[in-house]
Design a protein around this motif. Structure first.
Motif, PDB file in Angstrom:
ATOM      1  N   ARG A 276      39.453  44.057 -20.486  1.00 45.98           N
ATOM      2  CA  ARG A 276      39.481  42.767 -21.166  1.00 45.98           C
ATOM      3  C   ARG A 276      39.282  41.625 -20.171  1.00 45.98           C
ATOM      4  NH1 ARG A 276      43.766  41.310 -25.952  1.00 45.98           N
ATOM      5  NH2 ARG A 276      42.547  39.606 -26.885  1.00 45.98           N
TER       6      ARG A 276
ATOM      7  N   LYS B  56      24.404  40.171 -31.616  1.00 54.35           N
ATOM      8  CA  LYS B  56      24.972  38.829 -31.826  1.00 54.35           C
ATOM      9  C   LYS B  56      24.010  37.937 -32.606  1.00 54.35           C
ATOM     10  CE  LYS B  56      27.076  36.903 -28.263  1.00 54.35           C
ATOM     11  NZ  LYS B  56      27.396  36.528 -26.863  1.00 54.35           N
TER      12      LYS B  56
ATOM     13  N   SER C 282      40.779  49.141 -26.784  1.00 50.02           N
ATOM     14  CA  SER C 282      41.068  48.028 -27.693  1.00 50.02           C
ATOM     15  C   SER C 282      41.281  48.601 -29.084  1.00 50.02           C
ATOM     16  CB  SER C 282      39.893  47.031 -27.705  1.00 50.02           C
ATOM     17  OG  SER C 282      38.890  47.434 -28.631  1.00 50.02           O
TER      18      SER C 282
ATOM     19  N   GLU D 278      36.272  38.814 -20.034  1.00 44.30           N
ATOM     20  CA  GLU D 278      36.522  37.372 -19.955  1.00 44.30           C
ATOM     21  C   GLU D 278      35.832  36.736 -18.753  1.00 44.30           C
ATOM     22  OE1 GLU D 278      40.744  37.218 -19.801  1.00 44.30           O
ATOM     23  OE2 GLU D 278      41.027  37.631 -21.951  1.00 44.30           O
TER      24      GLU D 278
ATOM     25  N   LYS E 279      37.690  47.553 -36.836  1.00 47.13           N
ATOM     26  CA  LYS E 279      38.964  48.005 -36.288  1.00 47.13           C
ATOM     27  C   LYS E 279      39.106  49.482 -36.618  1.00 47.13           C
ATOM     28  CE  LYS E 279      43.932  47.168 -36.178  1.00 47.13           C
ATOM     29  NZ  LYS E 279      45.070  46.358 -36.678  1.00 47.13           N
TER      30      LYS E 279
ATOM     31  N   THR F  60      33.868  43.406 -29.690  1.00 47.82           N
ATOM     32  CA  THR F  60      35.102  43.245 -30.455  1.00 47.82           C
ATOM     33  C   THR F  60      35.406  41.767 -30.695  1.00 47.82           C
ATOM     34  OG1 THR F  60      36.005  45.314 -29.575  1.00 47.82           O
ATOM     35  CG2 THR F  60      37.587  43.715 -30.448  1.00 47.82           C
ATOM     36  N   ASN F  61      35.311  40.968 -29.641  1.00 51.97           N
ATOM     37  CA  ASN F  61      35.616  39.540 -29.767  1.00 51.97           C
ATOM     38  C   ASN F  61      34.649  38.808 -30.692  1.00 51.97           C
ATOM     39  OD1 ASN F  61      37.739  39.890 -27.985  1.00 51.97           O
ATOM     40  ND2 ASN F  61      36.579  39.227 -26.195  1.00 51.97           N
ATOM     41  N   ASP F  62      33.423  39.310 -30.781  1.00 46.90           N
ATOM     42  CA  ASP F  62      32.419  38.699 -31.655  1.00 46.90           C
ATOM     43  C   ASP F  62      32.427  39.290 -33.065  1.00 46.90           C
ATOM     44  OD1 ASP F  62      31.334  36.793 -29.919  1.00 46.90           O
ATOM     45  OD2 ASP F  62      30.083  38.288 -28.932  1.00 46.90           O
TER      46      ASP F  62
ATOM     47  N   TRP G  47      34.583  44.989 -25.346  1.00 49.22           N
ATOM     48  CA  TRP G  47      35.450  43.859 -25.698  1.00 49.22           C
ATOM     49  C   TRP G  47      34.637  42.679 -26.213  1.00 49.22           C
ATOM     50  CZ3 TRP G  47      40.169  42.900 -27.038  1.00 49.22           C
ATOM     51  CH2 TRP G  47      41.210  43.742 -26.632  1.00 49.22           C
ATOM     52  N   LEU G  48      33.426  42.498 -25.680  1.00 54.04           N
ATOM     53  CA  LEU G  48      32.563  41.408 -26.156  1.00 54.04           C
ATOM     54  C   LEU G  48      32.112  41.676 -27.593  1.00 54.04           C
ATOM     55  CD1 LEU G  48      30.426  40.765 -22.942  1.00 54.04           C
ATOM     56  CD2 LEU G  48      32.482  39.556 -23.714  1.00 54.04           C
TER      57      LEU G  48
END
Length: 341
Positions: A321, A70, A117, A325, A98, A91-93, A88-89
């Motif tokens: 997921r 990050k 995901s 969160e 993909k 992916t979200n960042d 997922w973290l």
């Protein structure tokens, strides 16, 4: 002069080959210790055998590697191994590409629980369950139910991971008649467990040390770690409570901006081949995430091994997921209300 020209040509060809070999290297980010060894033995060596490309590993803790990626805006590797929810973290960042699933044909056999995901998929499964030293727990304690962890006879005996309370939060919620999404209803149940807690382990090595030395005779334990220690001669038993063990899936994703995407896809496809998946089960008792792996029957019958749809379905499976969160919220609450006491 001719000899000099030939020598220079040979040197140039050698340098080109050396540079090509240096370029054709796949960098994989993973945990250290037995997990890095597992990836190398089961996947990396087979990848190199099939492609001729060497694998280089960078290692570190789950959250440490995420934070490093990050801060840099990118990962220092081509492929990253992590847990399902931390994937997922990533992916979200925007740290994972993909996935083009057509380039991972072996993924067509993935079990549902490993389809995580659009950017990361499972590579092996395991459970977090009750591991204990049978020679060190009070007589009459059976661990048929998660409720047995609350037995007064276990005062000051149990260890939990300090970085991820989601497992015991899911258990407390289940015992309180709900699920992890409504975890608040299990808070009082979890607080009642405090007298029985002896320690919080910081990583896999610390977990293994605590139970191997007997400092903690009971743990919420990763099944693959338990079997690794059993292979080293430590007397440990795994119990699968009637409510189900807590499912875990480790995952892999391709790092955003990699220049080795073709090799990364080959690596992931090899990782999901039935032969490699069966080898993962043999080496470190990781459960195959594909439905066409042929696991040794003696390994398949071990507690915590998942080789059928019914076994996968009988676990306590918290949505990855949702875990991603809730991770920060759960860790804060757990630190203030459980670890602080």
């Amino acid at each position: 002069m001719l000899r000099k020209t030939i020598a220079l040509s040979l040197l140039s060809a050698s340098l080109i080959a050396t540079n090509a070999n240096a370029a054709d290297k796949l960098i994989v980010s993973t945990w250290g210790g037995s997990f890095k060894d597992l990836i190398d033995k089961a996947i990396g060596q087979e990848f190199t055998k099939q492609t001729g490309v060497e694998v280089e590993y960078v290692t570190g803790g789950t959250i440490d590697r995420l934070n490093k990626a990050k801060l840099a805006g990118t990962a220092e590797s081509d492929v990253t191994f992590t847990t399902s929810h931390v994937g997922w973290l990533y992916t979200n960042d925007g740290l994972f590409e993909k996935l083009d699933m057509s380039r991972i044909p072996n993924a067509s056999h993935l079990v549902d629980q490993a389809r995580l995901s659009p950017s990361h998929i499972g590579v092996w499964g395991y459970v977090y369950t009750i591991g204990y030293r049978p020679d060190m727990v009070p007589e009459g304690i059976t661990f048929d139910s998660w409720n047995d962890l609350w037995s007064p006879e276990l005062e000051g005996m149990i260890a939990f991971p300090d970085w991820d309370p989601s497992h015991i939060i899911a258990v407390s919620a289940k015992l309180s008649g709900t699920d992890a999404e409504h975890w608040e209803q299990g808070q009082d149940k979890l607080k009642a467990l405090v007298p029985n807690i002896k320690a919080f382990y910081t990583n896999d090595a610390n977990s293994q040390q605590l139970i191997a030395t007997g400092e903690t005779s009971v743990q919420l334990l990763l099944s693959m770690n338990a079997y690794h220690m059993m292979d080293e001669g430590v007397d440990i038993k795994l119990a699968i409570p009637k409510e189900g063990a807590v499912l875990g899936v480790d995952a892999m994703g391709i790092n955003k901006g990699t220049e080795q995407a073709d090799l990364a896809y080959q690596f992931m496809n090899i990782a999901l081949s039935p032969e490699v998946q069966a080898n993962i089960a043999r080496i470190n008792r990781g459960s195959p995430v594909v439905d066409n792996a042929k696991v040794d029957p003696e390994i398949a019958k071990l507690p915590g091994m998942l080789t059928t749809a019914d076994q996968w379905g009988a676990t306590l499976d918290t949505d990855a997921r949702l875990r991603a969160e809730k991770t920060a919220e759960w860790r804060k609450w757990f630190s203030e209300n459980i670890m602080a006491h």
